[in-house]
Structures are given as C-alpha cells and as structure tokens.
Design an enzyme around this catalytic site. Structure first.
Site, PDB file in Angstrom:
ATOM      1  CB  CYS A 215     -82.819 105.191 -64.771  1.00  0.00           C
ATOM      2  SG  CYS A 215     -82.176 106.147 -63.373  1.00  0.00           S
TER       3      CYS A 215
ATOM      4  CG  HIS B 118     -81.707 108.202 -68.406  1.00  0.00           C
ATOM      5  ND1 HIS B 118     -83.056 108.063 -68.167  1.00  0.00           N
ATOM      6  CD2 HIS B 118     -81.109 108.220 -67.186  1.00  0.00           C
ATOM      7  CE1 HIS B 118     -83.267 108.010 -66.860  1.00  0.00           C
ATOM      8  NE2 HIS B 118     -82.103 108.092 -66.243  1.00  0.00           N
TER       9      HIS B 118
ATOM     10  CD  GLU C  85     -84.445 107.774 -71.402  1.00  0.00           C
ATOM     11  OE1 GLU C  85     -84.750 108.117 -70.243  1.00  0.00           O
ATOM     12  OE2 GLU C  85     -83.589 106.889 -71.641  1.00  0.00           O
TER      13      GLU C  85
END
Length: 256
Positions: free
Chosen positions: A108, A217, A219
């Site tokens: 990002c 994302h 994560e």
C-alpha cells in the site's frame, strides 16, 4: 520488535527448521499504520521482525525489508513523496540495487514509496472514484518467480484486504507494455477493479524479482478467523501468509 509482545491465536510458524533466525526489517515512518500487523505476519511465518525507524541509516543486518501501509507524512505532496527521502530509504535503495539484491516488499503506502523511490516504475494516484475504499479483494497471482510470491501457483486466486485512497496504479503505455512482456505484473485484480488501476494491476516486481509492491494488504490475511474467509472454505483467512513464507524460502535457498 519483540516476538513476545505479539501473542498468537494460531501459530503457523515453522519451528526447528532452516527458516528460523531470519531477520525481516519492518520500517516505520510518521503516519505508518500497519507496521505492527506486518511484524505479526513475519512472526507467524517463523521469522524475527526487526523494527527499522525512518530516520536511522542502518539496516541492522536484516535479511529482507517490508515497507508497510499507512499515510507516511500525512500523504502530503503525494503519497510516499516525502518518505522517499528518509535516510532509511537511501539504505534500502542501495541494498535492493546491490549485488546482494535485498528482498523488499512494499504494501500500500509502501508500494507508493517504492514508486517514488524509482525502485519500481509507474505511480499511484487517487482512486478513480475519489473515495477511500476498504473491502475484501480477490487477486490472481501472475508471477510466482519473485522473492515474495514463490509459495503461490501461477493463476492462483487469493483473497486479502484492500484499503486505500491513492490506490490507482498508472504508467505510460510503453511501461505497461514492458511490464506485461517481461512478466513483471505480479498480481492482478479479479472480479472488479477497485481503484481504476491500469490493466487491473494490483502489484508489480522489478526485473530481478527481489522488489515487489502491491496495493492490497496480505498482512491482514495471515490468521484463521481474522482474515477474509469464504463459506465454501476456499479461503480460510490466511491467503496472505504466502508472501511472508515465500521470502523465507528465498533466503534459505540463497536466491533473490
């Protein structure tokens, strides 16, 4: 960043293997939001997360670097434009371009910083609908020959979280044609292009495959019960974990 401060709901690490001992740096800038999430993902994959501060000029002997999401310096001027000049970024740029080819993942805002740093081509601009967007997003893996995607299959579809305001990837036609011809589109949006990115591009890689930037994302999709899931069980909330396990395999294999 101490692993002891990151309690696990489910432990997907790989104890007692050659993957243990890898040190993955996670960079924090003023305005970074997802450094703790990235550190947790590193821990879940079985490595040590090492905190790197934007104003420092030492990489602390890390084996790879993650530049996480957020709004570095409030996204003033352009997203990532100020962060690009941080002392830490100078070290990362040199290491990524060196013979050692340090693996670098920009997520990002990290992707935005990588384009501003010219480690990756193109640029990121406002979403075409001019609104912040947060949703579960399906991606297709287009290149699994990078330091960060080698645990996925070509054509594999994964579901991770997307949340951005400046997520539209743009580049001139010559650059886009080169990315396609050289197989440097790493991930592509499937089902719906959420931000108007050219050719549905969600992530790209450099020619060497050690630097990858992506807008969604991973994560936030590393732990069952917390990441995006589907009723049929095709996606169990851990689709993003492969990015972090991929780099460990890269380091163990000695290829970047």
């Amino acid at each position: 960043m101490s692993n002891d401060s990151l309690p696990l709901i489910g432990d997907y690490s790989t104890p007692d293997t050659a993957l243990n001992g890898a040190r993955i740096g996670v960079v924090s800038f003023p305005g970074t939001l997802d450094d703790r999430d990235a550190a947790r993902a590193v821990h879940l994959a079985g490595a040590e997360a090492v905190a790197l501060w934007h104003g420092d000029d030492s990489l602390e002997n890390v084996d790879a670097v993650i530049i996480p999401g957020g709004f570095s310096y409030g996204d003033y001027l352009r997203a990532g434009a100020i962060a690009r000049f941080a002392p830490m970024m100078s070290r990362i740029i040199d290491a990524a371009n060196s013979e050692a080819k340090l693996p670098v993942l920009g997520i990002c805002n990290g992707f935005q910083i990588l384009t501003e740093s010219h480690l990756l081509p193109g640029s990121m601009i406002k979403n075409d609908h001019l609104k912040f967007l947060c949703r579960d997003q399906v991606l297709r893996v287009e290149n699994n020959n990078t330091a960060w995607t080698n645990h996925y299959g070509i054509g594999e579809e994964i579901t991770v979280v997307l949340k951005n305001q400046d997520g539209q990837y743009v580049a001139d036609e010559k650059t886009l044609d080169a990315l396609e011809a050289e197989g440097r589109v790493a991930l592509r949006y499937i089902g719906w292009n959420p931000n108007g990115s050219r050719r549905d591009i969600a992530g790209i890689t450099n020619a060497a495959g050690n630097v990858v930037g992506l807008m969604p994302h991973p994560e936030h999709a590393v732990e069952a019960g917390f990441g995006p899931t589907t009723a049929a069980g095709a996606h169990t909330g851990t689709d993003g974990l492969g990015f972090f396990s991929s780099v460990l395999s890269t380091l163990v294999g000695g290829t970047k």
